[in-house]
Design an enzyme around this catalytic site. Sequence first.
Site, PDB file in Angstrom:
ATOM      1  N   ASP A 125       0.832  -1.202   0.000  1.00 36.63           N
ATOM      2  CA  ASP A 125       0.000   0.000   0.000  1.00 36.63           C
ATOM      3  C   ASP A 125       0.869   1.255   0.000  1.00 36.63           C
ATOM      4  OD1 ASP A 125      -2.439  -1.556   0.430  1.00 36.63           O
ATOM      5  OD2 ASP A 125      -1.653  -1.883   2.448  1.00 36.63           O
ATOM      6  N   ASP A 156      -2.404  -1.471  -4.878  1.00 35.71           N
ATOM      7  CA  ASP A 156      -3.196  -1.916  -3.734  1.00 35.71           C
ATOM      8  C   ASP A 156      -3.874  -0.692  -3.123  1.00 35.71           C
ATOM      9  OD1 ASP A 156      -4.343  -3.550  -1.828  1.00 35.71           O
ATOM     10  OD2 ASP A 156      -2.468  -4.499  -1.239  1.00 35.71           O
ATOM     11  N   ARG A 212     -13.910   2.211  -1.097  1.00 38.08           N
ATOM     12  CA  ARG A 212     -13.180   2.290   0.172  1.00 38.08           C
ATOM     13  C   ARG A 212     -12.869   3.742   0.552  1.00 38.08           C
ATOM     14  NH1 ARG A 212      -8.936  -2.873  -0.327  1.00 38.08           N
ATOM     15  NH2 ARG A 212     -10.523  -4.413  -0.895  1.00 38.08           N
TER      16      ARG A 212
END
Length: 308
Positions: A125, A156, A212
């Site tokens: 990430d 990611d 998200r």
Amino acid sequence: MKFSQIALGLLATFADVAFATPVATQTATLGYATLNGGTKGGVGGSTTTVSSLAALKTAVADDTARIVYVSGAITGNEAVKVGSNKSILGITGASLTGVGLRILEKKNVIIRNLKISKVLADAGDAIAVQGTTVSNIWIDGNDLSSDRDHDKDYYDGLLDITHGVRYVSVTYNKFHDHWKGSLVGHSDSNGSEDTVITVTYAYNYWTNLNSRLPSFRFGTGHIFNSYFENSNDGIQTRQGAQLLIENNVFSNVGKPIFEDGGFAVVRNNEGATPNTAPTGTLTSVPYAYTTLALSSVKSYVVANAGVH
């Protein structure tokens, strides 16, 4: 950096400081990161400035208190492991391309004023915060992005907070041009660790994302004074998560607030329909905060979130 953490009411006031040259850092003053003794990062330690990947890795590796200023553009394809008691602060124009930051089983870390982009999935990430012993993390005033020109798994997450992390504040960041924004909670089967998670998201700007914003499993979250636009999914509450969502503005977001087994108390938002989350129990949080006038949220957040 122009510190945009402008406190209102009970919050302390930050001075406007240009990060053109190194200056003394400050401690977290908003949200869960103010609890449990507070979050001060490398305050009290030595100060160093880095301009290469090798120097960055060396400067943040141990647990000794240290303020690390990042200067210029650093490129690579890896996640740099960050030790405890660190402040990582970008001098104006600082960027990490292809280089993420990973806080694994460490505590008391501040990351501010960095532009982090295009971290490939095989590196991890853009920022990852992981571990049952992790606490007191402040992510503030960063610009996190990639692009949406590739498959959703080419990169990611921009900011993932998992495996039982506690006392985190995510403030004044810009999340943009990416598939998967910010995940809280590791997996649907990880409740034994992730139920204790506590995160504040405030004054963040979310734009051109697929999903998200954040997606929140199991833990406790407070999301306020933020602006969401031009994205597919908004805030998702999952697996018993308890969220307090207030004073946010949504514009052209397909599913502003929705659930997969989680709950939310939703109050005084604009554009937050449809909202499919059942009402939860989180009606207050254990720290002082002040909400902006709803009519001012968009202009204030767009002007102040991200790097300066």
